[in-house]
Scaffold this active site. Structure first.
Site, PDB file in Angstrom:
ATOM      1  N   GLU A  88      51.305  41.951  26.443  1.00 21.00           N
ATOM      2  CA  GLU A  88      50.102  41.935  27.285  1.00 21.00           C
ATOM      3  C   GLU A  88      49.389  40.600  27.160  1.00 21.00           C
ATOM      4  O   GLU A  88      49.516  39.907  26.150  1.00 21.00           O
ATOM      5  CB  GLU A  88      49.131  43.040  26.811  1.00 21.00           C
ATOM      6  CG  GLU A  88      49.303  44.367  27.504  1.00 21.00           C
ATOM      7  CD  GLU A  88      48.638  44.405  28.897  1.00 21.00           C
ATOM      8  OE1 GLU A  88      48.279  43.343  29.437  1.00 21.00           O
ATOM      9  OE2 GLU A  88      48.501  45.519  29.417  1.00 21.00           O
ATOM     10  N   ASP A  89      48.602  40.285  28.158  1.00 17.91           N
ATOM     11  CA  ASP A  89      47.776  39.081  28.078  1.00 17.91           C
ATOM     12  C   ASP A  89      46.392  39.376  27.481  1.00 17.91           C
ATOM     13  O   ASP A  89      45.908  38.656  26.625  1.00 17.91           O
ATOM     14  CB  ASP A  89      47.635  38.408  29.455  1.00 17.91           C
ATOM     15  CG  ASP A  89      47.122  39.359  30.537  1.00 17.91           C
ATOM     16  OD1 ASP A  89      47.115  40.597  30.312  1.00 17.91           O
ATOM     17  OD2 ASP A  89      46.731  38.883  31.612  1.00 17.91           O
ATOM     18  N   ASP A 146      41.039  44.428  27.024  1.00 19.58           N
ATOM     19  CA  ASP A 146      39.591  44.349  27.267  1.00 19.58           C
ATOM     20  C   ASP A 146      38.977  45.680  26.816  1.00 19.58           C
ATOM     21  O   ASP A 146      38.707  45.869  25.644  1.00 19.58           O
ATOM     22  CB  ASP A 146      39.380  44.051  28.756  1.00 19.58           C
ATOM     23  CG  ASP A 146      37.926  43.820  29.130  1.00 19.58           C
ATOM     24  OD1 ASP A 146      37.238  43.080  28.408  1.00 19.58           O
ATOM     25  OD2 ASP A 146      37.471  44.381  30.144  1.00 19.58           O
ATOM     26  N   PHE A 176      34.625  36.270  30.479  1.00 24.09           N
ATOM     27  CA  PHE A 176      35.755  36.458  31.389  1.00 24.09           C
ATOM     28  C   PHE A 176      36.635  35.223  31.298  1.00 24.09           C
ATOM     29  O   PHE A 176      36.191  34.100  31.568  1.00 24.09           O
ATOM     30  CB  PHE A 176      35.263  36.676  32.821  1.00 24.09           C
ATOM     31  CG  PHE A 176      36.342  37.186  33.724  1.00 24.09           C
ATOM     32  CD1 PHE A 176      36.625  38.548  33.779  1.00 24.09           C
ATOM     33  CD2 PHE A 176      37.088  36.317  34.506  1.00 24.09           C
ATOM     34  CE1 PHE A 176      37.643  39.027  34.598  1.00 24.09           C
ATOM     35  CE2 PHE A 176      38.099  36.792  35.332  1.00 24.09           C
ATOM     36  CZ  PHE A 176      38.370  38.150  35.383  1.00 24.09           C
ATOM     37  N   ARG A 183      45.437  30.316  37.248  1.00 27.45           N
ATOM     38  CA  ARG A 183      46.580  30.591  36.365  1.00 27.45           C
ATOM     39  C   ARG A 183      47.190  29.307  35.807  1.00 27.45           C
ATOM     40  O   ARG A 183      47.816  29.304  34.760  1.00 27.45           O
ATOM     41  CB  ARG A 183      47.694  31.319  37.134  1.00 27.45           C
ATOM     42  CG  ARG A 183      47.398  32.763  37.463  1.00 27.45           C
ATOM     43  CD  ARG A 183      48.690  33.454  37.893  1.00 27.45           C
ATOM     44  NE  ARG A 183      48.426  34.611  38.729  1.00 27.45           N
ATOM     45  CZ  ARG A 183      48.136  35.829  38.270  1.00 27.45           C
ATOM     46  NH1 ARG A 183      48.079  36.039  36.970  1.00 27.45           N
ATOM     47  NH2 ARG A 183      47.923  36.827  39.097  1.00 27.45           N
TER      48      ARG A 183
HETATM   49  P1  5GP Z   1      41.296  46.878  30.168  1.00 27.03           P
HETATM   50  O1  5GP Z   1      41.933  48.060  30.781  1.00 27.03           O
HETATM   51  O2  5GP Z   1      41.698  46.634  28.734  1.00 27.03           O
HETATM   52  O3  5GP Z   1      39.807  46.920  30.335  1.00 27.03           O
HETATM   53  O4  5GP Z   1      41.707  45.645  31.031  1.00 27.03           O
HETATM   54  C1  5GP Z   1      42.916  45.002  30.908  1.00 27.03           C
HETATM   55  C2  5GP Z   1      43.143  44.126  32.126  1.00 27.03           C
HETATM   56  O5  5GP Z   1      41.891  43.742  32.734  1.00 27.03           O
HETATM   57  C3  5GP Z   1      43.822  42.839  31.776  1.00 27.03           C
HETATM   58  O6  5GP Z   1      45.205  42.954  31.728  1.00 27.03           O
HETATM   59  C4  5GP Z   1      43.325  41.933  32.892  1.00 27.03           C
HETATM   60  O7  5GP Z   1      44.102  42.149  34.039  1.00 27.03           O
HETATM   61  C5  5GP Z   1      41.925  42.419  33.180  1.00 27.03           C
HETATM   62  N1  5GP Z   1      40.924  41.652  32.424  1.00 27.03           N
HETATM   63  C6  5GP Z   1      40.125  42.105  31.440  1.00 27.03           C
HETATM   64  N2  5GP Z   1      39.359  41.121  30.935  1.00 27.03           N
HETATM   65  C7  5GP Z   1      39.700  40.013  31.623  1.00 27.03           C
HETATM   66  C8  5GP Z   1      39.292  38.636  31.538  1.00 27.03           C
HETATM   67  O8  5GP Z   1      38.469  38.199  30.725  1.00 27.03           O
HETATM   68  N3  5GP Z   1      39.896  37.789  32.409  1.00 27.03           N
HETATM   69  C9  5GP Z   1      40.809  38.184  33.325  1.00 27.03           C
HETATM   70  N4  5GP Z   1      41.305  37.255  34.122  1.00 27.03           N
HETATM   71  N5  5GP Z   1      41.233  39.456  33.420  1.00 27.03           N
HETATM   72  C10 5GP Z   1      40.683  40.357  32.575  1.00 27.03           C
END
Ligand code: 5GP
Length: 179
Positions: A101-102, A105, A154, A167
């Protein structure tokens, strides 16, 4: 235009490279003889995956999956709104699976995807994430291999986008509010 958005560098390319190197060493130690399946979650993890795999340098399989969790905005879609847009195209039953995963959050997306994969009965299932935002956690999930801890900002760059932008940035940057 991208130049109109205020960005600040959170992690330089050197810091990212050091984190990837450390993660690769840990993963290599644990998976060297296991021919694991690395499942990268599109699209944000593609640069990370490419750097990681070249450092791993042992037999493994790469697969991709795409989930929908965010729209055009910067807020999480929330529980119940996450969907598998493109599922893994190989049988992972009995395989050692590592999700790449990247960003973690709130944790909702990863928790959903891990549960989805668990139903396919892999021999083992672990999670590697380039970044984690502990201040935003809603579901506690265990990140087996974590690269960088980020503040409540973010982030974009190093493959990570905001609405398909940014990107291409080699560093991980934060979008500063006030835009
Ligand atoms: P979660 O379900 O953990 O809240 O969100 C995961 C996904 O939300 C990540 O894979 C990404 O697509 C998006 N996301 C959450 N925080 C960020 C952020 O700081 N930057 C970006 N570009 N995407 C985010």
């Amino acid at each position: 235009m991208d130049s109109e958005i205020k960005l600040s560098v959170l992690f330089t390319r050197e810091q990212i490279a050091a984190a990837v190197k450390r993660l690769a060493a840990e993963i290599r130690r644990d998976y060297l003889d296991k021919n694991p399946v690395l499942i990268a979650v599109l699209k944000g993890s593609f640069v990370f995956l490419a750097d990681l795999v070249r450092q791993l340098n042992f037999p493994l399989q790469i697969e991709f999956a795409q989930l929908s969790s965010y729209g055009r905005g910067r807020e999480s879609a929330g529980k119940g709104k996450i969907k598998v847009v493109q599922d893994v195209k190989t049988d992972i039953k009995g395989r050692h699976v590592l999700v790449v995963e990247d960003i973690i959050d709130t944790g909702l997306t990863a928790a959903f995807f891990l549960e989805h994969l668990r139903q396919k009965q892999p021999a083992s299932l672990k999670l590697c994430s380039l970044t984690d935002k502990p201040s935003r956690t809603q579901v506690k999930i265990n990140i087996d291999y974590l690269g960088l801890t980020v503040p409540d900002k973010f982030i974009v760059g190093y493959g990570i986008d905001w609405d398909e932008r940014f990107r291409y940035l080699p560093d991980i940057c934060a979008i500063e509010d006030g835009d």
